[in-house]
Design a protein around this motif. Structure first.
Motif, PDB file in Angstrom:
ATOM      1  N   ASP A  20       8.748  13.701  47.333  1.00  0.00           N
ATOM      2  CA  ASP A  20       7.344  13.055  47.634  1.00  0.00           C
ATOM      3  C   ASP A  20       6.888  12.829  48.584  1.00  0.00           C
ATOM      4  O   ASP A  20       5.071  13.452  48.397  1.00  0.00           O
ATOM      5  CB  ASP A  20       7.508  11.732  47.368  1.00  0.00           C
ATOM      6  N   ALA A  21       7.134  13.662  49.630  1.00  0.00           N
ATOM      7  CA  ALA A  21       6.921  14.397  50.854  1.00  0.00           C
ATOM      8  C   ALA A  21       5.964  15.317  50.692  1.00  0.00           C
ATOM      9  O   ALA A  21       5.070  15.541  51.705  1.00  0.00           O
ATOM     10  CB  ALA A  21       7.752  14.213  52.500  1.00  0.00           C
ATOM     11  N   ALA A  22       6.977  16.015  50.715  1.00  0.00           N
ATOM     12  CA  ALA A  22       6.042  16.991  49.740  1.00  0.00           C
ATOM     13  C   ALA A  22       4.681  17.440  48.897  1.00  0.00           C
ATOM     14  O   ALA A  22       3.571  17.928  49.463  1.00  0.00           O
ATOM     15  CB  ALA A  22       6.818  18.531  48.611  1.00  0.00           C
ATOM     16  N   LEU A  23       4.626  16.346  48.205  1.00  0.00           N
ATOM     17  CA  LEU A  23       3.138  16.389  46.814  1.00  0.00           C
ATOM     18  C   LEU A  23       2.143  15.451  47.531  1.00  0.00           C
ATOM     19  O   LEU A  23       1.341  15.571  47.466  1.00  0.00           O
ATOM     20  CB  LEU A  23       4.351  15.190  45.876  1.00  0.00           C
ATOM     21  N   LEU A  24       2.783  15.345  49.053  1.00  0.00           N
ATOM     22  CA  LEU A  24       1.984  14.024  50.115  1.00  0.00           C
ATOM     23  C   LEU A  24       1.155  14.584  50.209  1.00  0.00           C
ATOM     24  O   LEU A  24       0.387  14.879  50.660  1.00  0.00           O
ATOM     25  CB  LEU A  24       1.937  12.842  50.585  1.00  0.00           C
ATOM     26  N   ASP A  25       2.368  16.186  50.553  1.00  0.00           N
ATOM     27  CA  ASP A  25       1.365  17.461  52.167  1.00  0.00           C
ATOM     28  C   ASP A  25       0.353  18.131  50.929  1.00  0.00           C
ATOM     29  O   ASP A  25      -0.650  18.583  51.384  1.00  0.00           O
ATOM     30  CB  ASP A  25       2.521  17.832  52.467  1.00  0.00           C
ATOM     31  N   ALA A  26       0.499  17.953  49.688  1.00  0.00           N
ATOM     32  CA  ALA A  26      -0.027  19.170  48.806  1.00  0.00           C
ATOM     33  C   ALA A  26      -1.140  18.211  48.131  1.00  0.00           C
ATOM     34  O   ALA A  26      -1.921  19.286  47.778  1.00  0.00           O
ATOM     35  CB  ALA A  26       0.536  19.662  47.532  1.00  0.00           C
ATOM     36  N   ASN A  27      -1.670  16.746  48.341  1.00  0.00           N
ATOM     37  CA  ASN A  27      -2.307  15.932  47.650  1.00  0.00           C
ATOM     38  C   ASN A  27      -3.326  15.547  49.382  1.00  0.00           C
ATOM     39  O   ASN A  27      -3.509  14.200  48.540  1.00  0.00           O
ATOM     40  CB  ASN A  27      -1.810  15.455  46.711  1.00  0.00           C
ATOM     41  N   ARG A  28      -2.438  15.827  49.845  1.00  0.00           N
ATOM     42  CA  ARG A  28      -3.510  14.607  50.846  1.00  0.00           C
ATOM     43  C   ARG A  28      -4.402  14.320  50.710  1.00  0.00           C
ATOM     44  O   ARG A  28      -4.786  13.156  51.220  1.00  0.00           O
ATOM     45  CB  ARG A  28      -2.967  15.514  52.831  1.00  0.00           C
ATOM     46  N   ASP A  29      -5.665  15.613  50.556  1.00  0.00           N
ATOM     47  CA  ASP A  29      -6.587  15.095  50.755  1.00  0.00           C
ATOM     48  C   ASP A  29      -7.011  13.569  49.889  1.00  0.00           C
ATOM     49  O   ASP A  29      -8.104  13.294  49.855  1.00  0.00           O
ATOM     50  CB  ASP A  29      -8.301  16.145  50.761  1.00  0.00           C
ATOM     51  N   LEU A  30      -6.530  14.178  48.170  1.00  0.00           N
ATOM     52  CA  LEU A  30      -7.107  13.041  47.405  1.00  0.00           C
ATOM     53  C   LEU A  30      -6.714  11.608  47.498  1.00  0.00           C
ATOM     54  O   LEU A  30      -7.229  10.669  47.640  1.00  0.00           O
ATOM     55  CB  LEU A  30      -7.000  13.725  45.829  1.00  0.00           C
ATOM     56  N   VAL A  31      -5.499  11.283  48.186  1.00  0.00           N
ATOM     57  CA  VAL A  31      -4.553  10.644  48.165  1.00  0.00           C
ATOM     58  C   VAL A  31      -5.302   9.512  49.387  1.00  0.00           C
ATOM     59  O   VAL A  31      -6.063   7.565  49.250  1.00  0.00           O
ATOM     60  CB  VAL A  31      -3.378  10.575  49.375  1.00  0.00           C
ATOM     61  N   GLU A  32      -6.486  10.416  50.312  1.00  0.00           N
ATOM     62  CA  GLU A  32      -6.757   9.704  51.005  1.00  0.00           C
ATOM     63  C   GLU A  32      -8.386   9.029  50.472  1.00  0.00           C
ATOM     64  O   GLU A  32      -9.222   8.772  51.113  1.00  0.00           O
ATOM     65  CB  GLU A  32      -7.125  10.408  52.262  1.00  0.00           C
ATOM     66  N   LYS A  33      -8.889   9.619  49.897  1.00  0.00           N
ATOM     67  CA  LYS A  33     -10.163   9.603  49.710  1.00  0.00           C
ATOM     68  C   LYS A  33      -9.607   7.972  48.538  1.00  0.00           C
ATOM     69  O   LYS A  33     -10.597   7.278  48.182  1.00  0.00           O
ATOM     70  CB  LYS A  33     -10.852  10.590  48.746  1.00  0.00           C
ATOM     71  N   LEU A  34      -8.707   8.328  48.099  1.00  0.00           N
ATOM     72  CA  LEU A  34      -8.482   6.395  47.524  1.00  0.00           C
ATOM     73  C   LEU A  34      -7.577   5.117  48.709  1.00  0.00           C
ATOM     74  O   LEU A  34      -7.875   4.396  47.636  1.00  0.00           O
ATOM     75  CB  LEU A  34      -7.357   7.377  46.432  1.00  0.00           C
TER      76      LEU A  34
END
Length: 563
Positions: A432-446
């Protein structure tokens, strides 16, 4: 001892010569290390894994003659003849790992020692397909303690189409991390270390305790709410009976995820993303799980090798069974029995105040002529509507009400975020940490604002400094893992919509909540005002109708109410 296979055996295992992506290399090399009896396995990945993957172990190494033969095609220490395919108990029984990897890489370097005064280094250069099926190799002495190290560089360097088909570097590393995590949990007796670009992202202690492995991967909350179990079941197929041994660790129902990826299973030592077995584990939880939630757990199966076919999936994600239904039932019943004796007391209470839920949408209710006449088992509202009896699932109905109001607010104003003061500490699994790193921009937009905790050493612990709060209803900080998984799943659906569905579910009325007559009437009225009142946001029905004719037939009457 390494030996060449005869042509008949080669033909049966040739389908295993597949190196589809960096994670495929990680699977093969980790399994070879475990077959060698390693107590420690260290994996290093640079970039997406095509730059470099290095796997080192302290297991049984090889003598010089075996090391030189191990990189040739159709050689293995694990099979002697085709009949052995039915009974082999090692993981890498295909015997094609090293030459297949060498064919896809610019360079493969094998350094090994079987415990003698000096080790051996074998280097295979070039990649591609050699005309005679073999590649140039050099063999030389090397210093190394007992064990084996394999370093692969330039994967797919001469296969541009394959390299272009890979996902982003961060997403490819997340796949490698998922493989290592799977083995770290199903083999808690082995110490695993995973490093990415020099930074340690996972380290398990190898104590042979599931709780310690869960602590390393999921953090203290999951580890402290898990119960170990051990059972066996008899299964039969075609007149033969076998024993299925099942053991593992099951997190309590208050520790859940939005997807089933966190159910980790292995069969005869091979860790798998086997969907049928994962479903059997979830089915074993039964009604203990909230709607739309999946369990976290580790389940290992052991059964006679002749009952398992490991050669049915090129990526080794699935296996075949002599009787798949019987094996799934053995898993489901083992999990169910284990949970029946576990201490599953939950912490916290469910909010019951309907007045604190969202106001109804501004629309006439399609249920204006409906009258609530009762409730059944704390699950369903019984309503009279003309010649029909309507049964409303109170939780699904409340989800729909909350979801539509949230969606309306977000469409008009976006997703607000609120600060978390003080910031909350959340532990993510390495994957999950690797997935967060890969998708951080979208997670922060949410609406999430997340910072890595501490010195950036890859501990998997984060500070959640802000959370999404549509209509002022904040997400819990520990929902970060679910949001990351939803965003990374690659679905075509709008990730904001998935966020709203989850948010609508958590504050909704649960099965078993007793409502007053007034509360039940308000739920029905608000449901009738929704744009889509007949399903919850996840697609389950909210209302079932039973017409009077059903009762007429059932009671053997000639006609309806006045007949």
């Amino acid at each position: 001892m390494i030996r060449r296979l005869d042509p008949g055996t080669r033909s049966k295992i040739a389908a295993g010569e597949v190196v589809a992506r960096p994670a495929s290399v990680a699977v093969e090399l980790v399994e070879n290390a475990l077959d060698a009896g390693a107590e420690t396995v260290e994996i290093e990945v640079d970039g997406d894994g095509t730059d470099r993957i290095r796997v080192a172990d302290d297991g049984r190494g090889m003598a010089e003659s075996d090391a030189a033969l191990a990189v040739e095609r159709h050689t293995t220490s694990k099979l002697s003849a085709a009949d052995d395919l039915e009974t082999v108990e090692t993981l890498g029984f295909r015997g094609e790992a090293l030459p297949s990897i060498a064919a896809a890489a610019a360079r493969l370097e094998l350094t090994t020692n079987d415990g003698g005064p000096r080790g051996t280094r074998v280097v295979v250069d070039g990649g591609g397909d050699a005309t005679d099926g073999e590649h140039d190799k050099t063999v030389s002495p090397a210093g190394r303690a007992r064990g084996t190290t394999v370093e692969v560089t330039g994967l797919f360097s001469d296969r541009p189409a394959r390299k272009k088909s890979l996902a982003s570097p961060k997403a490819e590393f997340a796949r490698v991390s998922a493989v290592v995590t799977r083995y770290a949990l199903t083999r808690p007796d082995v110490r695993f270390v995973l490093r990415h670009d020099g930074r340690e992202t996972l380290a398990t202690p190898g104590t042979d305790r599931f709780a310690d492995a869960l602590l390393a991967v999921y953090g203290r909350d999951a580890a402290s709410h898990a119960s170990t179990f051990d059972s066996s079941r008899e299964v039969s197929a075609a007149g033969e009976t076998a024993t299925v041994e099942v053991d593992g660790a099951l997190c309590h129902p208050e520790v859940t995820r939005s997807r089933r990826d966190h159910v980790h299973v292995s069969v005869n030592g091979r860790a798998l993303a086997e969907p049928r077995l994962r479903r059997a584990v979830a089915d074993g939880y039964g009604t203990l799980l909230p709607d739309g939630r999946e369990p976290v757990g580790v389940v290992r199966l052991r059964l006679p090798p002749a009952w398992v076919d490991h050669n049915v999936h090129p990526a080794k994600d699935e296996v075949g069974f002599r009787d798949a239904d019987a094996v799934a039932e053995a898993v489901e019943s083992s999990v169910r029995d284990a949970l029946s004796t576990a201490d599953l007391r939950r912490s916290g209470e469910v909010a019951m105040d309907l007045d604190s839920s969202l106001a109804p949408v501004e629309a006439a209710s399609v249920f204006d002529d409906l009258r609530v006449i009762g409730r059944f088992r704390g699950l369903y509202l019984l309503c009279e509507a003309g010649d029909e009896l309507l049964v409303v699932d109170q939780h699904a109905a409340h989800e729909r009400i909350n979801y539509e109001r949230l969606r309306e607010a977000v469409e008009s104003a976006g997703i607000d975020a609120v600060s978390v003061d003080p910031p909350a500490t959340v532990s993510l699994s390495p994957t999950d940490a690797a997935l967060l790193d890969a998708n951080r921009d979208l997670v922060e937009k949410l609406g999430f604002r997340v910072a890595e905790f501490g010195d950036g050493s890859g501990s998997g612990t984060y500070r959640v400094e802000a959370v999404p709060a549509p209509l002022g209803r904040p997400f819990a900080p520990d929902a970060l893992a679910d949001v990351v998984a939803d965003v990374a799943a690659g679905d075509d659906a709008d990730p904001r919509d998935e966020l709203l569905k989850d948010l609508a579910c958590h504050p909704s009325i649960k099965a078993g909540d007793d409502l007053t007559d007034d509360e039940a009437a308000r739920v029905v009225e608000r449901l009738g005002s929704c744009e889509t009142p007949y399903t919850c946001p996840h697609g389950r029905p909210t209302v079932l109708a039973i017409d009077e004719e059903t009762f007429v037939r059932g009671f053997g009457r000639r006609s309806g109410r006045l007949g």
